[in-house]
Scaffold this motif. Structure first.
Motif, short mmCIF file in Angstrom:
data_model
loop_
_atom_site.label_atom_id
_atom_site.label_comp_id
_atom_site.label_asym_id
_atom_site.label_seq_id
_atom_site.Cartn_x
_atom_site.Cartn_y
_atom_site.Cartn_z
N ASN A 90 -17.23 28.99 20.60
CA ASN A 90 -16.74 29.68 19.41
C ASN A 90 -15.35 29.16 19.02
OD1 ASN A 90 -18.98 31.62 19.21
ND2 ASN A 90 -18.15 32.46 21.09
N VAL A 91 -14.48 29.02 20.01
CA VAL A 91 -13.14 28.52 19.75
C VAL A 91 -13.18 27.07 19.28
CG1 VAL A 91 -10.89 28.01 20.78
CG2 VAL A 91 -12.08 30.13 21.37
N ALA A 92 -14.05 26.27 19.90
CA ALA A 92 -14.16 24.86 19.51
C ALA A 92 -14.55 24.72 18.04
CB ALA A 92 -15.18 24.15 20.40
N LEU A 93 -15.50 25.54 17.59
CA LEU A 93 -15.90 25.49 16.18
C LEU A 93 -14.73 25.84 15.27
CD1 LEU A 93 -19.48 27.05 15.85
CD2 LEU A 93 -18.66 24.98 14.72
N ARG A 94 -14.01 26.90 15.62
CA ARG A 94 -12.89 27.32 14.78
C ARG A 94 -11.82 26.21 14.70
NH1 ARG A 94 -12.28 32.98 18.07
NH2 ARG A 94 -14.27 33.90 17.47
N GLN A 95 -11.56 25.58 15.85
CA GLN A 95 -10.50 24.57 15.86
C GLN A 95 -10.93 23.29 15.16
OE1 GLN A 95 -9.45 24.48 20.07
NE2 GLN A 95 -7.81 25.93 19.73
N LYS A 96 -12.17 22.86 15.37
CA LYS A 96 -12.65 21.65 14.70
C LYS A 96 -12.67 21.80 13.19
CE LYS A 96 -15.61 19.76 18.41
NZ LYS A 96 -15.22 18.35 18.33
N LEU A 97 -12.95 23.01 12.71
CA LEU A 97 -13.02 23.27 11.28
C LEU A 97 -11.70 23.80 10.72
CD1 LEU A 97 -16.55 24.93 11.35
CD2 LEU A 97 -15.99 22.76 10.23
N ASP A 98 -10.69 23.93 11.57
CA ASP A 98 -9.38 24.45 11.19
C ASP A 98 -9.51 25.81 10.49
OD1 ASP A 98 -6.61 24.37 11.24
OD2 ASP A 98 -6.45 23.40 9.28
N LEU A 99 -10.32 26.68 11.07
CA LEU A 99 -10.48 28.04 10.56
C LEU A 99 -9.42 28.90 11.26
CD1 LEU A 99 -14.38 28.13 10.75
CD2 LEU A 99 -12.98 27.81 8.70
N TYR A 100 -8.26 28.96 10.66
CA TYR A 100 -7.08 29.41 11.37
C TYR A 100 -6.87 30.93 11.37
CZ TYR A 100 -5.38 29.05 6.53
OH TYR A 100 -5.25 29.15 5.17
N ALA A 101 -7.65 31.66 10.59
CA ALA A 101 -7.51 33.11 10.54
C ALA A 101 -8.80 33.77 11.00
CB ALA A 101 -7.15 33.57 9.13
N ASN A 102 -8.72 34.47 12.13
CA ASN A 102 -9.85 35.28 12.58
C ASN A 102 -9.68 36.67 11.96
OD1 ASN A 102 -10.89 37.22 15.23
ND2 ASN A 102 -12.26 35.68 14.37
N VAL A 103 -10.60 37.05 11.09
CA VAL A 103 -10.45 38.25 10.26
C VAL A 103 -11.50 39.28 10.68
CG1 VAL A 103 -10.41 39.15 7.90
CG2 VAL A 103 -9.63 36.80 8.38
N ARG A 104 -11.02 40.48 11.04
CA ARG A 104 -11.92 41.53 11.50
C ARG A 104 -11.63 42.84 10.77
NH1 ARG A 104 -12.05 40.60 18.13
NH2 ARG A 104 -12.87 38.47 18.05
N PRO A 105 -12.42 43.17 9.75
CA PRO A 105 -12.28 44.48 9.11
C PRO A 105 -12.86 45.56 10.03
CG PRO A 105 -13.50 42.91 7.74
CD PRO A 105 -13.45 42.35 9.11
N THR A 106 -12.13 46.65 10.19
CA THR A 106 -12.58 47.73 11.05
C THR A 106 -12.56 49.02 10.24
OG1 THR A 106 -11.50 46.61 12.90
CG2 THR A 106 -12.24 48.84 13.28
N TYR A 107 -13.74 49.55 9.96
CA TYR A 107 -13.86 50.76 9.14
C TYR A 107 -15.00 51.60 9.69
CZ TYR A 107 -17.18 47.45 7.08
OH TYR A 107 -18.17 46.50 6.92
N TYR A 108 -14.90 52.91 9.50
CA TYR A 108 -15.87 53.83 10.07
C TYR A 108 -17.04 54.05 9.12
CZ TYR A 108 -17.96 57.96 12.18
OH TYR A 108 -18.85 58.84 12.74
N ILE A 109 -18.24 54.04 9.68
CA ILE A 109 -19.45 54.37 8.93
C ILE A 109 -19.92 55.75 9.38
CG2 ILE A 109 -21.86 53.73 8.50
CD1 ILE A 109 -21.03 50.82 8.94
N ASP A 110 -20.02 56.65 8.46
CA ASP A 110 -20.37 58.04 8.77
C ASP A 110 -21.68 58.11 9.56
OD1 ASP A 110 -20.03 60.82 8.72
OD2 ASP A 110 -21.38 61.01 6.99
N GLY A 111 -21.64 58.84 10.66
CA GLY A 111 -22.81 59.01 11.50
C GLY A 111 -22.80 58.20 12.77
#
Length: 411
Positions: free
Chosen positions: A107-128
């Protein structure tokens, strides 16, 4: 690859998405095949529902991980990397890095080879969704974790090796830190944090907040009280970006209180900073006071997981990796090999990662359809085993059945 599909292109940093974009996907290892089989029909149905058949995804599979090793002899074929780079937007399931594979992490190798420099994680609650918190609905944060530096670019020397002793001697004899390291074997590591890497990550976080409804604060999370020239520099460079590049669109927390008595302006983003260990408890005790968090790699790793725990766990935690006009969406959870092929696990994290991918493409209508139908399915208590065991009178569904239920609720 279907001849009817077209590549996503970029003009002056802006994505241009055709009505039938070609989207590469990596099925993933372990439970990857199960959750992809459940998620893909959800993506296709969401696009069909949102655009009445005028748009569609042309999927093309690229290989990585165990499947790639079996078919090509290589865990991460260069063709996979190049295909994702050329098509700009892609999605993947979880990958396992076998011991002795030559990669710290695929996973890290893919991010680095493609220079995907921001790991973005939205965290929000789904009712239930079952949650350990009293008020999980207060959680609505997006973590921006630097993806190429800090421990991901860490350099280490094993205790007892010549290299470790050479570094010790350099630190003690030439740099003057002769009372810092205890006697005896020592493992030594270096974690680089650069101005370049910091500023582009913080810039991405601020841009996201400015473009998003309801996200008015960007918090720089660091351990600069101790590591002053790495984590402290991250904080300082982050504030430099805010002051020098955004004008009146961004103000600092000091300005917020000195000039506005704590009342944030409607047309600007407020940048502040917090010490990492303090932030870990504030995401629990003052959850509703934070929006977008920007931080070095390791801080982002544990804080995003802590946020995910508050909304019910990694089974509903989406993620993506952003670069310059590039996005690789992926769930936060791992490959869970012991459940592979059992049609059992929750595909929600991958489904919601696809939702994030659609948002990146500007297909907000499809994104909304996914969230609405998935939430309705959970509220109907038609869920996979991880939720069913914590809910009363719930209907236990297989992984594939849950995906089908989400599609049914679209129609």
């Amino acid at each position: 690859m279907s001849p009817s599909g077209e590549r996503i292109t970029v003009d002056d940093g802006t994505l241009h998405v055709p009505d039938t974009p070609i989207i590469p996907y990596i099925e993933g290892d372990g439970v990857g095949a199960d959750i992809w089989a459940a998620a893909r029909p959800v993506f296709d149905a969401a696009v069909e529902t949102a655009y009445d058949g005028e748009r569609a995804i042309e999927w093309t599979e690229v290989l990585a991980g165990e499947k790639a090793k079996e078919h090509t002899g290589d865990l991460l074929p260069e063709n996979t990397v190049e295909t994702i780079r050329e098509h700009r937007v892609a999605i993947k399931g979880p990958l396992t890095t076998p011991v002795g594979a030559g990669f710290r992490s695929l996973n890290v190798a893919l991010r680095q080879k493609l220079d995907l420099y921001a790991n973005v994680r939205p965290t929000y609650y789904i009712d239930g969704v079952p949650s350990p918190m009293k008020n999980p609905e207060q959680m609505d944060m997006v973590t921006f974790r630097e993806n190429t530096e800090d421990v991901y670019a860490g350099i280490e020397w094993e205790a007892g090796t010549e290299g470790a002793e050479q570094v010790r001697a350099f630190v003690e004899d030439q740099m003057g830190f002769d009372d810092t390291i205890h006697d005896g074997p020592v493992g030594i590591g270096i974690k680089p944090i650069t101005e370049f890497g910091t500023k582009r990550l913080v810039r991405e976080a601020i841009d996201y907040a400015l473009e998003s409804d309801g996200h008015q604060f960007v918090t720089l999370v660091h351990k600069g009280n101790i590591m002053k020239f790495t984590e402290g520099a991250f904080r300082d460079w982050g504030y430099e970006v805010a002051r020098e590049e955004y004008g009146d669109a961004v103000i600092t927390e000091d300005t917020l209180w000195e000039e506005r008595d704590g009342d944030p302006p409607e047309d600007a983003v407020v940048v502040n900073d917090r010490i990492a260990d303090n932030m870990l408890q504030q995401v629990q005790t003052r959850t509703d006071q934070y929006d977008v968090l920007a931080m070095p790699n390791l801080n982002g790793d544990y804080l995003s997981d802590a946020c995910g725990a508050q909304i019910g766990g990694l089974g509903v935690a989406p993620g993506a990796n952003f670069g310059d006009a590039a996005c690789l969406a992926e769930p936060v959870h791992g490959s869970a090999n012991k459940y592979a092929g059992q049609d059992k696990v929750n595909p929600s994290a991958l489904i919601l990662s696809g939702r994030l991918m659609f948002e990146y493409m500007g297909w907000d209508e499809a994104s909304a359809v996914i969230l609405e139908s998935l939430a309705e399915t959970i509220q109907q208590k038609r869920v996979t085993y991880d939720f069913e065991r914590n809910l009363e009178d719930a209907e236990l569904l297989k992984c594939s059945e849950f995906g089908q239920a989400v599609v049914e609720n679209m129609r």
